[in-house]
Scaffold this active site. Structure first.
Site, PDB file in Angstrom:
ATOM      1  N   GLU A 136     -12.938 -10.720 -34.823  1.00 52.54           N
ATOM      2  CA  GLU A 136     -12.626 -10.232 -36.170  1.00 52.54           C
ATOM      3  C   GLU A 136     -13.704 -10.695 -37.146  1.00 52.54           C
ATOM      4  O   GLU A 136     -14.248  -9.906 -37.905  1.00 52.54           O
ATOM      5  CB  GLU A 136     -11.258 -10.777 -36.586  1.00 52.54           C
ATOM      6  CG  GLU A 136     -10.870 -10.431 -38.006  1.00 52.54           C
ATOM      7  CD  GLU A 136      -9.604 -11.133 -38.457  1.00 52.54           C
ATOM      8  OE1 GLU A 136      -9.016 -10.656 -39.446  1.00 52.54           O
ATOM      9  OE2 GLU A 136      -9.206 -12.156 -37.852  1.00 52.54           O
ATOM     10  N   HIS A 137     -13.981 -11.992 -37.146  1.00 52.95           N
ATOM     11  CA  HIS A 137     -15.011 -12.583 -38.009  1.00 52.95           C
ATOM     12  C   HIS A 137     -16.090 -13.214 -37.137  1.00 52.95           C
ATOM     13  O   HIS A 137     -15.774 -13.950 -36.208  1.00 52.95           O
ATOM     14  CB  HIS A 137     -14.429 -13.706 -38.888  1.00 52.95           C
ATOM     15  CG  HIS A 137     -13.241 -13.306 -39.685  1.00 52.95           C
ATOM     16  ND1 HIS A 137     -11.951 -13.709 -39.363  1.00 52.95           N
ATOM     17  CD2 HIS A 137     -13.131 -12.548 -40.795  1.00 52.95           C
ATOM     18  CE1 HIS A 137     -11.116 -13.220 -40.260  1.00 52.95           C
ATOM     19  NE2 HIS A 137     -11.794 -12.509 -41.133  1.00 52.95           N
TER      20      HIS A 137
END
Length: 197
Positions: free
Chosen positions: A133-134
């Site tokens: 996601e990040h």
């Protein structure tokens, strides 16, 4: 209320936005009656570091996602074995002082990892396999490294770009693909509000 409508809330066609396990479960239940952006969560971060960043910064960036909930995932991919050890020591030193230390500890113990890669090629291969996601690229020439990343929700470039900047102020939104879904999906964007006929 949004999916079915109430006396005071009209039924909608699409529901978007971040949330916890309850929001994700509700979206799953109403999908089909209405459209949704994605079922996202739990939160995750991968930090790729060449060993030249302050280990406290890296530890705090790992904490920034681990504190979300016990199922969050925080991973360091280091290019330097000694640096990996320094981050481990820093985590052990800083953790007792964290307000959400019990959640952070549970997250790191069950889903966290400190990995030492054999080089940048291996690190990027792992990133593309995880599809986080990040992704923080805490390395020299982060922009060049980012060109080799094919699967990530949001990429934070350089030593001074903490993921928390994305949580609070950078970018148009923070609804991002999780659990490896960045391999085939994108963050919420303008295209999600367009329909073709």
């Amino acid at each position: 209320a949004l999916a079915y409508g109430t006396e005071s809330i009209p039924q909608v066609d699409k529901i978007t936005g971040p949330g916890n396990i309850y929001v994700a479960t509700a979206k799953r239940l109403v999908y089909g009656l209405v459209d949704i952006d994605m079922i996202a969560g739990p939160s995750e971060i991968v930090v790729v570091c060449d060993g030249q960043t302050d280990p406290e910064w890296v530890a705090m960036d790992l904490f920034s996602q681990a504190e979300h909930d016990e199922d969050a995932q925080s991973i360091l991919i280091s290019l330097d074995e000694k640096f990996t050890g320094r981050v481990r020591e820093t985590i052990e030193r800083l953790l007792p002082g964290m307000e959400r230390r019990d959640i952070i500890r549970a997250s790191l113990e069950s889903r966290g990892a400190l990995i030492t890669a054999g080089g940048m090629d291996e690190a990027i291969s792992l990133v593309n396999r995880i599809a986080p996601e990040h992704l923080e690229l805490s390395v020299e020439d982060a922009a060049a490294v980012a060109k080799r990343v094919h699967h990530a929700g949001a990429i934070f470039l350089g030593r001074y770009t903490a993921e928390a900047i994305g949580d609070y102020c950078a970018g148009p939104n923070h609804v991002l693909p999780t659990s490896g879904t960045a391999r085939f999906s994108s963050p919420l964007g303008v295209d999600d509000f367009q329909k073709r006929t």
